[in-house]
Design a protein around this motif. Structure first.
Motif, PDB file in Angstrom:
ATOM      1  N   LYS A 132       0.854  -1.195   0.000  1.00  0.00           N
ATOM      2  CA  LYS A 132       0.000   0.000   0.000  1.00  0.00           C
ATOM      3  C   LYS A 132       0.889   1.245   0.000  1.00  0.00           C
ATOM      4  O   LYS A 132       1.825   1.348   0.799  1.00  0.00           O
ATOM      5  CB  LYS A 132      -0.898   0.035   1.242  1.00  0.00           C
ATOM      6  CG  LYS A 132      -1.812  -1.164   1.386  1.00  0.00           C
ATOM      7  CD  LYS A 132      -2.945  -1.134   0.409  1.00  0.00           C
ATOM      8  CE  LYS A 132      -3.900  -2.308   0.624  1.00  0.00           C
ATOM      9  NZ  LYS A 132      -4.839  -2.458  -0.489  1.00  0.00           N
ATOM     10  N   ARG A 133       0.582   2.177  -0.892  1.00  0.00           N
ATOM     11  CA  ARG A 133       1.315   3.439  -0.967  1.00  0.00           C
ATOM     12  C   ARG A 133       0.312   4.588  -1.114  1.00  0.00           C
ATOM     13  O   ARG A 133      -0.839   4.389  -1.481  1.00  0.00           O
ATOM     14  CB  ARG A 133       2.268   3.443  -2.160  1.00  0.00           C
ATOM     15  CG  ARG A 133       3.372   2.389  -2.090  1.00  0.00           C
ATOM     16  CD  ARG A 133       4.390   2.700  -1.010  1.00  0.00           C
ATOM     17  NE  ARG A 133       5.370   1.644  -0.839  1.00  0.00           N
ATOM     18  CZ  ARG A 133       6.577   1.633  -1.379  1.00  0.00           C
ATOM     19  NH1 ARG A 133       6.959   2.624  -2.166  1.00  0.00           N
ATOM     20  NH2 ARG A 133       7.398   0.638  -1.146  1.00  0.00           N
ATOM     21  N   GLU A 135      -4.906   9.267  -1.890  1.00  0.00           N
ATOM     22  CA  GLU A 135      -5.597   7.972  -1.913  1.00  0.00           C
ATOM     23  C   GLU A 135      -4.583   6.833  -1.919  1.00  0.00           C
ATOM     24  O   GLU A 135      -3.520   6.929  -2.516  1.00  0.00           O
ATOM     25  CB  GLU A 135      -6.522   7.884  -3.138  1.00  0.00           C
ATOM     26  CG  GLU A 135      -7.670   8.872  -3.063  1.00  0.00           C
ATOM     27  CD  GLU A 135      -8.579   8.810  -4.277  1.00  0.00           C
ATOM     28  OE1 GLU A 135      -8.460   7.844  -5.058  1.00  0.00           O
ATOM     29  OE2 GLU A 135      -9.386   9.732  -4.451  1.00  0.00           O
ATOM     30  N   ILE A 136      -4.961   5.747  -1.271  1.00  0.00           N
ATOM     31  CA  ILE A 136      -4.071   4.584  -1.179  1.00  0.00           C
ATOM     32  C   ILE A 136      -4.233   3.708  -2.422  1.00  0.00           C
ATOM     33  O   ILE A 136      -5.345   3.505  -2.911  1.00  0.00           O
ATOM     34  CB  ILE A 136      -4.370   3.780   0.098  1.00  0.00           C
ATOM     35  CG1 ILE A 136      -3.968   4.610   1.336  1.00  0.00           C
ATOM     36  CG2 ILE A 136      -3.655   2.444   0.104  1.00  0.00           C
ATOM     37  CD1 ILE A 136      -4.288   3.966   2.659  1.00  0.00           C
ATOM     38  N   PHE A 137      -3.110   3.214  -2.935  1.00  0.00           N
ATOM     39  CA  PHE A 137      -3.133   2.272  -4.055  1.00  0.00           C
ATOM     40  C   PHE A 137      -2.085   1.200  -3.809  1.00  0.00           C
ATOM     41  O   PHE A 137      -1.228   1.325  -2.938  1.00  0.00           O
ATOM     42  CB  PHE A 137      -2.883   3.001  -5.384  1.00  0.00           C
ATOM     43  CG  PHE A 137      -1.461   3.431  -5.600  1.00  0.00           C
ATOM     44  CD1 PHE A 137      -0.601   2.680  -6.406  1.00  0.00           C
ATOM     45  CD2 PHE A 137      -0.946   4.583  -4.997  1.00  0.00           C
ATOM     46  CE1 PHE A 137       0.712   3.077  -6.607  1.00  0.00           C
ATOM     47  CE2 PHE A 137       0.361   4.980  -5.197  1.00  0.00           C
ATOM     48  CZ  PHE A 137       1.196   4.223  -6.003  1.00  0.00           C
ATOM     49  N   ASN A 138      -2.167   0.114  -4.576  1.00  0.00           N
ATOM     50  CA  ASN A 138      -1.198  -0.977  -4.483  1.00  0.00           C
ATOM     51  C   ASN A 138      -0.081  -0.756  -5.480  1.00  0.00           C
ATOM     52  O   ASN A 138      -0.329  -0.646  -6.682  1.00  0.00           O
ATOM     53  CB  ASN A 138      -1.863  -2.326  -4.779  1.00  0.00           C
ATOM     54  CG  ASN A 138      -2.804  -2.761  -3.680  1.00  0.00           C
ATOM     55  OD1 ASN A 138      -2.533  -2.544  -2.499  1.00  0.00           O
ATOM     56  ND2 ASN A 138      -3.907  -3.365  -4.050  1.00  0.00           N
ATOM     57  N   PRO A 144       6.382   7.000  -4.792  1.00  0.00           N
ATOM     58  CA  PRO A 144       5.287   6.624  -3.880  1.00  0.00           C
ATOM     59  C   PRO A 144       5.816   6.201  -2.519  1.00  0.00           C
ATOM     60  O   PRO A 144       6.756   5.425  -2.427  1.00  0.00           O
ATOM     61  CB  PRO A 144       4.619   5.449  -4.615  1.00  0.00           C
ATOM     62  CG  PRO A 144       5.650   4.920  -5.551  1.00  0.00           C
ATOM     63  CD  PRO A 144       6.527   6.076  -5.914  1.00  0.00           C
ATOM     64  N   ASP A 145       5.222   6.746  -1.476  1.00  0.00           N
ATOM     65  CA  ASP A 145       5.692   6.460  -0.115  1.00  0.00           C
ATOM     66  C   ASP A 145       4.602   5.732   0.666  1.00  0.00           C
ATOM     67  O   ASP A 145       3.420   5.765   0.296  1.00  0.00           O
ATOM     68  CB  ASP A 145       6.057   7.768   0.602  1.00  0.00           C
ATOM     69  CG  ASP A 145       7.218   7.588   1.585  1.00  0.00           C
ATOM     70  OD1 ASP A 145       7.430   6.450   2.049  1.00  0.00           O
ATOM     71  OD2 ASP A 145       7.912   8.575   1.869  1.00  0.00           O
ATOM     72  N   LYS A 170       0.556  12.617  -9.408  1.00  0.00           N
ATOM     73  CA  LYS A 170       0.600  11.161  -9.305  1.00  0.00           C
ATOM     74  C   LYS A 170       2.008  10.762  -8.900  1.00  0.00           C
ATOM     75  O   LYS A 170       2.977  11.397  -9.328  1.00  0.00           O
ATOM     76  CB  LYS A 170       0.276  10.513 -10.659  1.00  0.00           C
ATOM     77  CG  LYS A 170      -1.172  10.564 -11.051  1.00  0.00           C
ATOM     78  CD  LYS A 170      -1.371   9.822 -12.358  1.00  0.00           C
ATOM     79  CE  LYS A 170      -2.805   9.928 -12.826  1.00  0.00           C
ATOM     80  NZ  LYS A 170      -3.014   9.206 -14.105  1.00  0.00           N
ATOM     81  N   PRO A 171       2.142   9.731  -8.083  1.00  0.00           N
ATOM     82  CA  PRO A 171       3.487   9.239  -7.766  1.00  0.00           C
ATOM     83  C   PRO A 171       4.189   8.823  -9.058  1.00  0.00           C
ATOM     84  O   PRO A 171       3.532   8.397 -10.014  1.00  0.00           O
ATOM     85  CB  PRO A 171       3.225   8.019  -6.877  1.00  0.00           C
ATOM     86  CG  PRO A 171       1.839   8.186  -6.386  1.00  0.00           C
ATOM     87  CD  PRO A 171       1.101   8.943  -7.428  1.00  0.00           C
ATOM     88  N   GLY A 172       5.499   8.946  -9.078  1.00  0.00           N
ATOM     89  CA  GLY A 172       6.241   8.666 -10.302  1.00  0.00           C
ATOM     90  C   GLY A 172       7.223   7.524 -10.199  1.00  0.00           C
ATOM     91  O   GLY A 172       7.667   7.151  -9.103  1.00  0.00           O
TER      92      GLY A 172
END
Length: 194
Positions: A52-53, A59-62, A109-110, A129-131
């Protein structure tokens, strides 16, 4: 947040993300299969690690990676060290890009407890968006080694590394451009080759 500063997510960025990730996945498909098999033999089936990040808007994503830790000891395997050295463990994140969870360029993403806890103007980082790569990611590409040299790694991360990453990612947000993304991608390839 000041609505005048908030930017829409640029269409050129989405087009660049999807087109490059799509062709990269097709081109690298044989390598993907090979690395999944190697990671599965090395660390157990399946060879994909899911965690999970924090993503866009907090918002949390995988996030997907090739597994690099031995299941019994949680230490990096010899193959895992090699995958991490060349950042090959990150390749499954191309799938995250195709799913729309990530971008080619953006804050790395952290885990929960960092970006989602930002306040004030720093929260603009959550509008990205995380990169797969970023200026901060390039600067701290050897983060594990940096932290291993500290007396108190967690404190050093929380007081030095993370605030610097936030500052760099905020600067990226305010100077978001196709030219800047291209520069960061080329810089990433240059660093990986050295």
């Amino acid at each position: 947040m000041n609505p005048e500063i908030v930017k829409k997510y640029p269409i050129w960025k989405m087009l660049m993300d999807y087109s490059i990730a799509f062709f990269a996945v097709i081109l690298l498909l044989p390598l993907f299969f090979l690395l999944v098999i190697i990671a599965s033999i090395d660390t157990g089936f399946p060879g994909i690690f899911v965690q999970k990040r924090i993503g866009l808007n907090g918002e949390i994503f995988n996030v997907y990676k090739f597994r690099t830790l031995e299941p019994k000891t949680s230490r990096k395997s010899r193959i895992g060290l090699w995958l991490r050295k060349y950042k090959l463990d990150e390749l499954p994140q191309l799938i995250n890009i195709l799913k729309g969870d990530m971008s080619l360029v953006g804050p790395r993403p952290d885990i929960p407890g960092y970006y989602d806890k930002l306040e004030g103007e720093n929260r603009f980082v959550l509008l990205l968006k995380p990169g797969l790569t970023s200026e901060a990611g390039i600067k701290y590409r050897n983060e594990e080694q940096i932290l291993a040299q500290q007396k108190n790694p967690l404190q050093y991360n929380d007081e030095i590394l993370f605030p610097d990453k936030v500052k760099m990612n905020l600067d990226y947000y305010h100077h978001l451009s196709f030219k800047n993304d291209l520069y960061i991608l080329l810089k990433t390839f240059s660093v990986l080759k050295s």
